[in-house]
Design a protein around this motif. Structure first.
Motif, short mmCIF file in Angstrom:
data_model
loop_
_atom_site.label_atom_id
_atom_site.label_comp_id
_atom_site.label_asym_id
_atom_site.label_seq_id
_atom_site.Cartn_x
_atom_site.Cartn_y
_atom_site.Cartn_z
N ASN A 231 -11.27 -23.24 -64.51
CA ASN A 231 -11.31 -24.60 -65.02
C ASN A 231 -12.41 -25.32 -64.26
OD1 ASN A 231 -9.12 -24.58 -66.96
ND2 ASN A 231 -7.81 -24.24 -65.19
N LEU A 232 -13.51 -25.56 -64.95
CA LEU A 232 -14.69 -26.13 -64.30
C LEU A 232 -14.53 -27.63 -64.09
CD1 LEU A 232 -17.31 -24.19 -66.45
CD2 LEU A 232 -16.43 -23.59 -64.18
N PRO A 233 -15.06 -28.13 -62.98
CA PRO A 233 -14.97 -29.58 -62.72
C PRO A 233 -15.68 -30.36 -63.83
CG PRO A 233 -15.85 -28.40 -60.80
CD PRO A 233 -15.76 -27.42 -61.92
N THR A 234 -14.97 -31.36 -64.34
CA THR A 234 -15.51 -32.19 -65.42
C THR A 234 -15.34 -33.65 -65.05
OG1 THR A 234 -15.00 -30.49 -67.05
CG2 THR A 234 -15.32 -32.72 -67.88
N PHE A 235 -16.39 -34.41 -65.28
CA PHE A 235 -16.39 -35.84 -64.96
C PHE A 235 -16.61 -36.61 -66.26
CE2 PHE A 235 -17.95 -33.27 -61.49
CZ PHE A 235 -17.11 -33.66 -60.45
N THR A 236 -15.68 -37.50 -66.56
CA THR A 236 -15.73 -38.24 -67.82
C THR A 236 -15.73 -39.74 -67.54
OG1 THR A 236 -14.55 -36.46 -68.93
CG2 THR A 236 -14.55 -38.59 -70.03
N ASP A 237 -16.57 -40.46 -68.25
CA ASP A 237 -16.56 -41.92 -68.24
C ASP A 237 -16.93 -42.37 -69.65
OD1 ASP A 237 -19.39 -42.00 -68.48
OD2 ASP A 237 -19.69 -42.24 -66.34
N LEU B 159 -19.38 -34.65 -68.34
CA LEU B 159 -20.32 -33.75 -67.69
C LEU B 159 -19.50 -32.67 -67.00
CD1 LEU B 159 -23.44 -34.60 -65.70
CD2 LEU B 159 -21.68 -33.27 -64.57
N THR B 160 -19.73 -31.41 -67.35
CA THR B 160 -19.04 -30.29 -66.72
C THR B 160 -20.03 -29.53 -65.86
OG1 THR B 160 -17.46 -30.11 -68.54
CG2 THR B 160 -17.73 -28.17 -67.16
N VAL B 161 -19.56 -29.13 -64.66
CA VAL B 161 -20.45 -28.52 -63.67
C VAL B 161 -20.05 -27.07 -63.44
CG1 VAL B 161 -21.25 -28.64 -61.28
CG2 VAL B 161 -20.76 -30.75 -62.53
N LEU B 162 -21.06 -26.18 -63.48
CA LEU B 162 -20.87 -24.78 -63.13
C LEU B 162 -21.81 -24.50 -61.96
CD1 LEU B 162 -19.68 -21.98 -63.72
CD2 LEU B 162 -21.57 -21.63 -65.30
N GLU B 163 -21.27 -24.65 -60.76
CA GLU B 163 -22.08 -24.50 -59.54
C GLU B 163 -21.28 -23.72 -58.52
OE1 GLU B 163 -24.26 -27.35 -56.22
OE2 GLU B 163 -23.47 -28.22 -58.03
N LYS B 164 -21.79 -22.57 -58.13
CA LYS B 164 -21.14 -21.71 -57.13
C LYS B 164 -19.71 -21.34 -57.54
CE LYS B 164 -23.92 -23.55 -53.38
NZ LYS B 164 -23.95 -24.23 -52.10
N ALA B 165 -19.45 -21.26 -58.85
CA ALA B 165 -18.10 -20.97 -59.34
C ALA B 165 -17.94 -19.51 -59.75
CB ALA B 165 -17.76 -21.88 -60.52
N LEU B 166 -19.04 -18.83 -60.04
CA LEU B 166 -18.95 -17.47 -60.54
C LEU B 166 -19.00 -16.46 -59.40
CD1 LEU B 166 -21.28 -17.70 -63.67
CD2 LEU B 166 -18.80 -18.03 -63.52
N PRO B 167 -18.26 -15.36 -59.54
CA PRO B 167 -18.24 -14.34 -58.48
C PRO B 167 -19.41 -13.35 -58.59
CG PRO B 167 -16.66 -13.77 -60.17
CD PRO B 167 -17.24 -15.11 -60.57
N PHE B 168 -20.46 -13.75 -59.29
CA PHE B 168 -21.66 -12.91 -59.41
C PHE B 168 -22.86 -13.80 -59.67
CE2 PHE B 168 -19.65 -13.10 -63.61
CZ PHE B 168 -20.70 -13.50 -64.43
#
Length: 127
Positions: free
Chosen positions: A8-14, A19-28
């Motif tokens: 579940n990727l961090p998502t910021f809503t206003d 805006l959803t962030v995929l940063e340093k979340a994947l194991p590859f």
């Protein structure tokens, strides 16, 4: 709870949107990125890999992911851009697309047809 790993990727809503962030979340490390679209109502995939790992995000629409690792089989609905499904090399997978669905795929290796395994796992028979 799924047997397969869903991030579940961090998502910021206003009021301006999300805006959803995929940063340093994947194991590859991501080596190859592509997206599938215009596959309305179609089923694609139907393989597993020798060594490639993947991360899948439905950017729009819904993609039904049939997953089978030889032990567990499950259908997972990707329908929010904040969901990221990890597909391991042993995971047989097919993707069925809703109308206007867009699926983002991030892979650990470049494309190599020779590492695709096109033979599905045999279904267990319960007598």
């Amino acid at each position: 709870m799924s047997h397969f790993i869903m991030l579940n990727l961090p998502t910021f809503t206003d009021p301006r949107g999300s805006l959803t962030v995929l940063e340093k979340a994947l194991p590859f490390d991501v080596i190859r990125t592509y997206w599938i679209y215009g596959a309305d109502g179609q089923t694609r995939g139907g393989h597993r890999h020798t060594y490639t790992r993947q991360a899948l995000v439905a950017l729009s629409g819904k993609v039904s992911m049939y997953m089978n690792d030889g032990v567990t089989e499950e259908t997972i609905e990707l329908n929010r851009p904040s969901q990221c499904l990890l597909v391991e090399p042993e995971d047989w997978h097919t993707m069925t697309f809703s109308e206007s669905a867009v699926l983002l795929v991030m892979s650990s290796h470049p494309y190599n047809l020779n590492e695709y395994i096109d033979t599905p796992y045999e279904r267990a028979s319960y007598d």
